[in-house]
Design an enzyme around this catalytic site. Sequence first.
Site, PDB file in Angstrom:
ATOM      1  N   CYS A 113       1.052  -1.304  -0.008  1.00  0.00           N
ATOM      2  CA  CYS A 113       0.132   0.021   0.051  1.00  0.00           C
ATOM      3  C   CYS A 113       0.870   1.190  -0.060  1.00  0.00           C
ATOM      4  O   CYS A 113       1.437   1.772   1.108  1.00  0.00           O
ATOM      5  CB  CYS A 113      -0.891  -0.002   1.318  1.00  0.00           C
ATOM      6  SG  CYS A 113      -2.072   1.491   1.323  1.00  0.00           S
ATOM      7  N   CYS A 160      -0.221   3.915   2.615  1.00  0.00           N
ATOM      8  CA  CYS A 160       0.050   3.768   3.913  1.00  0.00           C
ATOM      9  C   CYS A 160       1.557   3.809   4.236  1.00  0.00           C
ATOM     10  O   CYS A 160       1.823   4.241   5.340  1.00  0.00           O
ATOM     11  CB  CYS A 160      -0.616   2.144   4.049  1.00  0.00           C
ATOM     12  SG  CYS A 160      -2.298   2.575   4.362  1.00  0.00           S
TER      13      CYS A 160
END
Length: 194
Positions: A155, A158
């Site tokens: 991700c 993130c």
Amino acid sequence: MNESTEIINEILTAIGVDTAYRTESLSLLEKGESRYLRDLKLNFTSTLTSEHLSTKECALLGLSVAINNNNIPLTQYFTRYAEEQGATAPDIAEAAGCASLLAANNVFYRFRHFTQKEKYTQIPARIRMQLMMKPVTGKEFFELMSLAISAVNGCEMCVNAHEDSLIKLGTTEERIFDAVRIASLVTATGKVIF
């Protein structure tokens, strides 16, 4: 017994798995007498220490990644190792909780990032994240585990957010780098021992 079998047995013994244990991938490496087995052993051993992380932190990072990757033998190993390094039951539970929470966040925020639709950023996530507010392992270390799990799960949003938070908390780039290195090596080990 050939060298490949000896190395596999050393790794399995260190992890606490019966030396008769084999996965298909481990058998392929053994049958082909792969030189990679030496690398695998050294790489796995290097997950246990760091110049920038305590052994307890290495163990908890390894545990969180093993849980994230659904790897039972490595989860059991890193649980024992974390306990040996002084991790408490709440520390260990937090590593497990971090893996689960970040799995949700990584899917959700990756979706938002991939679609790049403003509408999705305006709709509330409705994902409870109380674990992140006052972690028993401390805000900085929880962010480090979160970054490592986010890197494993791919991700980008993130990873960038957690890395930025860590830098703002005063974490060194070497400490961040080592956390991700450990996560990558636990993941690699889990491809042949699971």
